[in-house]
Design a protein around this motif. Structure first.
Motif, PDB file in Angstrom:
ATOM      1  N   PRO A 108       0.812  -1.224   0.000  1.00  0.00           N
ATOM      2  CA  PRO A 108       0.000   0.000   0.000  1.00  0.00           C
ATOM      3  C   PRO A 108       0.845   1.275   0.000  1.00  0.00           C
ATOM      4  O   PRO A 108       1.978   1.280   0.470  1.00  0.00           O
ATOM      5  CB  PRO A 108      -0.808  -0.119   1.298  1.00  0.00           C
ATOM      6  CG  PRO A 108       0.068  -0.934   2.199  1.00  0.00           C
ATOM      7  CD  PRO A 108       0.763  -1.921   1.301  1.00  0.00           C
TER       8      PRO A 108
ATOM      9  N   GLU B 140       1.259   5.233   1.212  1.00  0.00           N
ATOM     10  CA  GLU B 140       0.868   6.163   2.270  1.00  0.00           C
ATOM     11  C   GLU B 140       0.820   7.571   1.690  1.00  0.00           C
ATOM     12  O   GLU B 140       1.726   7.992   0.966  1.00  0.00           O
ATOM     13  CB  GLU B 140       1.851   6.110   3.435  1.00  0.00           C
ATOM     14  CG  GLU B 140       1.767   4.844   4.265  1.00  0.00           C
ATOM     15  CD  GLU B 140       0.494   4.770   5.099  1.00  0.00           C
ATOM     16  OE1 GLU B 140      -0.059   5.846   5.441  1.00  0.00           O
ATOM     17  OE2 GLU B 140       0.054   3.646   5.419  1.00  0.00           O
TER      18      GLU B 140
ATOM     19  N   GLN C 163     -13.637   0.320   2.127  1.00  0.00           N
ATOM     20  CA  GLN C 163     -12.975   1.491   2.691  1.00  0.00           C
ATOM     21  C   GLN C 163     -13.417   1.731   4.128  1.00  0.00           C
ATOM     22  O   GLN C 163     -14.527   1.386   4.517  1.00  0.00           O
ATOM     23  CB  GLN C 163     -13.339   2.713   1.835  1.00  0.00           C
ATOM     24  CG  GLN C 163     -12.486   3.935   2.029  1.00  0.00           C
ATOM     25  CD  GLN C 163     -12.841   4.991   0.984  1.00  0.00           C
ATOM     26  OE1 GLN C 163     -13.443   4.700  -0.045  1.00  0.00           O
ATOM     27  NE2 GLN C 163     -12.474   6.226   1.236  1.00  0.00           N
TER      28      GLN C 163
ATOM     29  N   ARG D 205     -13.005   4.928   7.275  1.00  0.00           N
ATOM     30  CA  ARG D 205     -12.529   6.244   7.691  1.00  0.00           C
ATOM     31  C   ARG D 205     -12.711   6.376   9.193  1.00  0.00           C
ATOM     32  O   ARG D 205     -13.801   6.109   9.717  1.00  0.00           O
ATOM     33  CB  ARG D 205     -13.282   7.359   6.966  1.00  0.00           C
ATOM     34  CG  ARG D 205     -12.986   7.440   5.475  1.00  0.00           C
ATOM     35  CD  ARG D 205     -13.826   8.512   4.805  1.00  0.00           C
ATOM     36  NE  ARG D 205     -13.515   8.618   3.374  1.00  0.00           N
ATOM     37  CZ  ARG D 205     -14.200   9.353   2.513  1.00  0.00           C
ATOM     38  NH1 ARG D 205     -15.252  10.054   2.937  1.00  0.00           N
ATOM     39  NH2 ARG D 205     -13.851   9.395   1.242  1.00  0.00           N
TER      40      ARG D 205
ATOM     41  N   ARG E 252      -8.007   9.044   9.539  1.00  0.00           N
ATOM     42  CA  ARG E 252      -7.218   7.981   8.922  1.00  0.00           C
ATOM     43  C   ARG E 252      -8.115   7.237   7.945  1.00  0.00           C
ATOM     44  O   ARG E 252      -9.162   6.703   8.328  1.00  0.00           O
ATOM     45  CB  ARG E 252      -6.683   7.022   9.987  1.00  0.00           C
ATOM     46  CG  ARG E 252      -5.944   5.807   9.433  1.00  0.00           C
ATOM     47  CD  ARG E 252      -4.654   6.171   8.735  1.00  0.00           C
ATOM     48  NE  ARG E 252      -3.918   4.964   8.310  1.00  0.00           N
ATOM     49  CZ  ARG E 252      -2.797   4.982   7.628  1.00  0.00           C
ATOM     50  NH1 ARG E 252      -2.238   6.154   7.298  1.00  0.00           N
ATOM     51  NH2 ARG E 252      -2.196   3.860   7.279  1.00  0.00           N
ATOM     52  N   GLU E 253      -7.713   7.208   6.683  1.00  0.00           N
ATOM     53  CA  GLU E 253      -8.491   6.528   5.647  1.00  0.00           C
ATOM     54  C   GLU E 253      -7.761   5.265   5.212  1.00  0.00           C
ATOM     55  O   GLU E 253      -6.598   5.318   4.833  1.00  0.00           O
ATOM     56  CB  GLU E 253      -8.702   7.462   4.455  1.00  0.00           C
ATOM     57  CG  GLU E 253      -9.607   6.885   3.378  1.00  0.00           C
ATOM     58  CD  GLU E 253      -9.879   7.888   2.274  1.00  0.00           C
ATOM     59  OE1 GLU E 253     -11.045   8.283   2.116  1.00  0.00           O
ATOM     60  OE2 GLU E 253      -8.915   8.300   1.587  1.00  0.00           O
ATOM     61  N   GLN E 254      -8.455   4.141   5.260  1.00  0.00           N
ATOM     62  CA  GLN E 254      -7.895   2.839   4.878  1.00  0.00           C
ATOM     63  C   GLN E 254      -8.697   2.257   3.720  1.00  0.00           C
ATOM     64  O   GLN E 254      -9.934   2.316   3.727  1.00  0.00           O
ATOM     65  CB  GLN E 254      -7.955   1.870   6.065  1.00  0.00           C
ATOM     66  CG  GLN E 254      -7.159   2.281   7.285  1.00  0.00           C
ATOM     67  CD  GLN E 254      -5.728   1.821   7.230  1.00  0.00           C
ATOM     68  OE1 GLN E 254      -4.825   2.499   7.669  1.00  0.00           O
ATOM     69  NE2 GLN E 254      -5.498   0.627   6.708  1.00  0.00           N
ATOM     70  N   GLU E 255      -8.014   1.685   2.741  1.00  0.00           N
ATOM     71  CA  GLU E 255      -8.682   0.968   1.668  1.00  0.00           C
ATOM     72  C   GLU E 255      -8.531  -0.526   1.893  1.00  0.00           C
ATOM     73  O   GLU E 255      -7.443  -0.998   2.236  1.00  0.00           O
ATOM     74  CB  GLU E 255      -8.095   1.366   0.305  1.00  0.00           C
ATOM     75  CG  GLU E 255      -8.401   2.798  -0.081  1.00  0.00           C
ATOM     76  CD  GLU E 255      -7.983   3.132  -1.502  1.00  0.00           C
ATOM     77  OE1 GLU E 255      -8.398   4.186  -2.001  1.00  0.00           O
ATOM     78  OE2 GLU E 255      -7.237   2.334  -2.111  1.00  0.00           O
ATOM     79  N   TYR E 256      -9.610  -1.266   1.679  1.00  0.00           N
ATOM     80  CA  TYR E 256      -9.630  -2.694   1.952  1.00  0.00           C
ATOM     81  C   TYR E 256      -9.912  -3.483   0.665  1.00  0.00           C
ATOM     82  O   TYR E 256     -10.539  -2.990  -0.260  1.00  0.00           O
ATOM     83  CB  TYR E 256     -10.703  -3.025   2.993  1.00  0.00           C
ATOM     84  CG  TYR E 256     -10.533  -2.318   4.314  1.00  0.00           C
ATOM     85  CD1 TYR E 256      -9.354  -2.448   5.043  1.00  0.00           C
ATOM     86  CD2 TYR E 256     -11.541  -1.509   4.838  1.00  0.00           C
ATOM     87  CE1 TYR E 256      -9.195  -1.808   6.262  1.00  0.00           C
ATOM     88  CE2 TYR E 256     -11.386  -0.862   6.057  1.00  0.00           C
ATOM     89  CZ  TYR E 256     -10.208  -1.013   6.765  1.00  0.00           C
ATOM     90  OH  TYR E 256     -10.049  -0.366   7.959  1.00  0.00           O
TER      91      TYR E 256
ATOM     92  N   ALA F  40      -3.935  -0.620  -2.620  1.00  0.00           N
ATOM     93  CA  ALA F  40      -4.505   0.203  -1.552  1.00  0.00           C
ATOM     94  C   ALA F  40      -3.691   1.475  -1.353  1.00  0.00           C
ATOM     95  O   ALA F  40      -2.461   1.473  -1.429  1.00  0.00           O
ATOM     96  CB  ALA F  40      -4.550  -0.595  -0.255  1.00  0.00           C
TER      97      ALA F  40
ATOM     98  N   HIS G  61      -3.504   4.336   1.632  1.00  0.00           N
ATOM     99  CA  HIS G  61      -3.913   4.738   2.975  1.00  0.00           C
ATOM    100  C   HIS G  61      -3.488   6.183   3.192  1.00  0.00           C
ATOM    101  O   HIS G  61      -2.374   6.572   2.826  1.00  0.00           O
ATOM    102  CB  HIS G  61      -3.274   3.842   4.032  1.00  0.00           C
ATOM    103  CG  HIS G  61      -3.556   2.383   3.827  1.00  0.00           C
ATOM    104  ND1 HIS G  61      -4.752   1.906   3.342  1.00  0.00           N
ATOM    105  CD2 HIS G  61      -2.778   1.285   4.043  1.00  0.00           C
ATOM    106  CE1 HIS G  61      -4.718   0.592   3.279  1.00  0.00           C
ATOM    107  NE2 HIS G  61      -3.524   0.197   3.688  1.00  0.00           N
TER     108      HIS G  61
ATOM    109  N   ASN H 108      -3.491   9.870   5.725  1.00  0.00           N
ATOM    110  CA  ASN H 108      -3.716  10.681   6.910  1.00  0.00           C
ATOM    111  C   ASN H 108      -4.257  12.030   6.447  1.00  0.00           C
ATOM    112  O   ASN H 108      -3.610  12.727   5.656  1.00  0.00           O
ATOM    113  CB  ASN H 108      -2.427  10.879   7.700  1.00  0.00           C
ATOM    114  CG  ASN H 108      -1.931   9.589   8.314  1.00  0.00           C
ATOM    115  OD1 ASN H 108      -2.723   8.748   8.750  1.00  0.00           O
ATOM    116  ND2 ASN H 108      -0.623   9.403   8.354  1.00  0.00           N
TER     117      ASN H 108
END
Length: 214
Positions: free
Chosen positions: A22, A24, A168, A170, A191-195, A200, A202, A204
């Motif tokens: 991923p 950042e 996703q 958040r 904090r945003e995360q992709e799943y 992906a 990610h 901040n």
């Protein structure tokens, strides 16, 4: 000659920077929101949002929202909205619609809010993106003007058969500051995360919002 050419191609490939996932990223989101109360229950909401990415260096999205929200009770409200999205880097323009269904539960000095959003994004020559988004927020009533909060939002893609539907998440921590009756500022870190994707990104995110109500 062929061996020399292949050798040169291998050297070039090895030297060329490769993207590893991923990734950042750091982003900054800014929003201006206007709310007009027709009655104590029915309100018009208009907002403009700018989102910067690639370490704050480039505009990734511009969002314009317009909609109506109705308070059925002190604990439940619903809204219908239109969104126009511009993605400058991709030269893409989207029309979108979404609904909000929000439930509020007072818990002493805390307020627990659950917001469910059905969000449909229309795309040119492609199928729509259909998201079910649920956000849970716990807000602390520090006083009538300062309200810190934490939130978590998950994105679930429905009518989608190409893979896992959870796409996703958040996760927020922030605070709302009421300056006067008509003015409110929202400051947050997210904090945003992709799943469930091999590529992906990610992020901040630092956010600043201003709301004006009449």
């Amino acid at each position: 000659m062929l061996k020399i050419l292949l050798f040169l191609l291998i050297i070039i490939y090895a030297a060329y920077p490769k993207t590893t996932y991923p990734i950042e990223d750091r982003q900054a989101w800014f929003e201006f929101q206007f709310e007009y109360d027709f009655t104590k229950k029915l309100s018009l909401e208009i907002s403009e949002e700018l989102r910067y990415y690639k370490n704050y260096s480039r505009l990734s999205q511009a969002l314009t929202d317009l909609g109506l929200e109705y308070d059925f009770t002190d604990f439940f409200k619903a809204g219908l909205f239109y969104r126009y999205r511009i993605n400058p880097d991709e030269n893409e323009y989207r029309n979108e619609i979404y609904t909000n269904l929000s439930f509020k539960l007072p818990l002493g000095l805390f307020v627990l809010t659950d917001r469910t959003r059905i969000h449909i994004k229309f795309r040119h020559n492609e199928s729509t993106i259909n998201n079910l988004r649920n956000m849970l927020t716990l807000q602390y009533e520090l006083d009538k003007n300062i309200k810190p909060y934490i939130s978590a939002e998950l994105f679930y893609r429905f009518f989608y058969e190409k893979g896992d539907r959870l796409t996703q998440g958040r996760y927020y921590i922030g605070s709302k500051f009421k300056l006067e009756k008509q003015h409110q500022i929202d400051i947050f870190f997210m904090r945003e995360q992709e799943y469930n994707t091999n590529k992906a990104i990610h992020s901040n995110v630092l956010g600043l919002g201003y709301k004006f109500t009449i």
